[in-house]
Design a protein around this motif. Structure first.
Motif, PDB file in Angstrom:
ATOM      1  N   THR A   1       0.865  -1.138   0.018  1.00 28.02           N
ATOM      2  CA  THR A   1       0.005   0.047   0.231  1.00 28.02           C
ATOM      3  C   THR A   1       0.925   1.334  -0.030  1.00 28.02           C
ATOM      4  O   THR A   1       1.869   1.426   0.965  1.00 28.02           O
ATOM      5  CB  THR A   1      -1.002   0.147   1.272  1.00 28.02           C
ATOM      6  N   TRP A   2       0.842   1.798  -1.128  1.00 24.42           N
ATOM      7  CA  TRP A   2       1.729   3.246  -1.151  1.00 24.42           C
ATOM      8  C   TRP A   2       0.965   4.302  -0.557  1.00 24.42           C
ATOM      9  O   TRP A   2      -0.058   4.379  -0.956  1.00 24.42           O
ATOM     10  CB  TRP A   2       2.311   3.112  -2.642  1.00 24.42           C
ATOM     11  N   PRO A   3       1.904   5.214  -0.157  1.00 30.50           N
ATOM     12  CA  PRO A   3       1.424   6.357   0.493  1.00 30.50           C
ATOM     13  C   PRO A   3       0.917   7.214  -0.848  1.00 30.50           C
ATOM     14  O   PRO A   3       1.292   7.241  -1.735  1.00 30.50           O
ATOM     15  CB  PRO A   3       2.501   7.212   1.321  1.00 30.50           C
ATOM     16  N   THR A   4      -0.160   8.185  -0.324  1.00 32.07           N
ATOM     17  CA  THR A   4      -0.562   9.135  -1.391  1.00 32.07           C
ATOM     18  C   THR A   4       0.477  10.236  -1.578  1.00 32.07           C
ATOM     19  O   THR A   4       1.467  10.325  -0.423  1.00 32.07           O
ATOM     20  CB  THR A   4      -2.001   9.728  -1.077  1.00 32.07           C
ATOM     21  N   ARG A   5       0.274  11.049  -2.402  1.00 28.24           N
ATOM     22  CA  ARG A   5       1.340  12.242  -2.597  1.00 28.24           C
ATOM     23  C   ARG A   5       0.930  13.267  -1.336  1.00 28.24           C
ATOM     24  O   ARG A   5       1.962  13.816  -0.708  1.00 28.24           O
ATOM     25  CB  ARG A   5       0.984  13.111  -3.809  1.00 28.24           C
ATOM     26  N   ARG A   6      -0.262  13.488  -1.008  1.00 27.68           N
ATOM     27  CA  ARG A   6      -0.521  14.280   0.348  1.00 27.68           C
ATOM     28  C   ARG A   6       0.161  13.705   1.619  1.00 27.68           C
ATOM     29  O   ARG A   6       0.774  14.446   2.342  1.00 27.68           O
ATOM     30  CB  ARG A   6      -1.892  14.440   0.446  1.00 27.68           C
ATOM     31  N   GLU A   7      -0.026  12.210   1.683  1.00 30.17           N
ATOM     32  CA  GLU A   7       0.782  11.867   2.908  1.00 30.17           C
ATOM     33  C   GLU A   7       2.243  11.867   2.922  1.00 30.17           C
ATOM     34  O   GLU A   7       2.644  12.138   3.923  1.00 30.17           O
ATOM     35  CB  GLU A   7       0.250  10.318   3.079  1.00 30.17           C
ATOM     36  N   THR A   8       2.727  11.592   1.681  1.00 28.91           N
ATOM     37  CA  THR A   8       4.271  11.936   1.564  1.00 28.91           C
ATOM     38  C   THR A   8       4.660  13.269   1.931  1.00 28.91           C
ATOM     39  O   THR A   8       5.666  13.352   2.609  1.00 28.91           O
ATOM     40  CB  THR A   8       4.798  11.593   0.188  1.00 28.91           C
TER      41      THR A   8
ATOM     42  N   SER B   1       4.434  13.743   5.849  1.00 31.25           N
ATOM     43  CA  SER B   1       5.440  13.175   6.561  1.00 31.25           C
ATOM     44  C   SER B   1       6.709  14.038   6.285  1.00 31.25           C
ATOM     45  O   SER B   1       7.597  14.037   7.226  1.00 31.25           O
ATOM     46  CB  SER B   1       5.436  11.787   5.946  1.00 31.25           C
ATOM     47  N   THR B   2       7.029  14.474   5.002  1.00 32.55           N
ATOM     48  CA  THR B   2       8.392  15.160   4.853  1.00 32.55           C
ATOM     49  C   THR B   2       8.471  16.283   5.818  1.00 32.55           C
ATOM     50  O   THR B   2       9.282  16.582   6.163  1.00 32.55           O
ATOM     51  CB  THR B   2       8.282  15.251   3.376  1.00 32.55           C
TER      52      THR B   2
END
Length: 65
Positions: A21-28, A31-32
């Motif tokens: 399950t890859w993170p969405t762009r928003r989650e990435t 997190s950054t």
């Protein structure tokens, strides 16, 4: 050790990758940003701690003079 031919290995890799399950762009992005904020807090804390400890050690070293 069991030997597997390359074609079977690549099929297994592909099926396992599909389960991730890859993170969405928003989650990435969130997190950054959180990592950068925590790094800034840690850097500020250790800077202040270093300054305070340096000051205290300086007082101790000059106390004998």
């Amino acid at each position: 050790m069991a030997k597997t031919n390359p074609f079977t290995f690549l099929q297994q890799v592909r099926s396992e990758t599909a389960k991730v399950t890859w993170p969405t762009r928003r989650e990435t992005i969130i997190s950054t940003i959180m990592v950068f904020v925590m790094v800034a807090f840690a850097a500020a804390f250790f800077f202040v701690a270093d300054q305070v400890l340096g000051y205290v050690v300086g007082l101790i070293m000059n106390a004998g003079v």
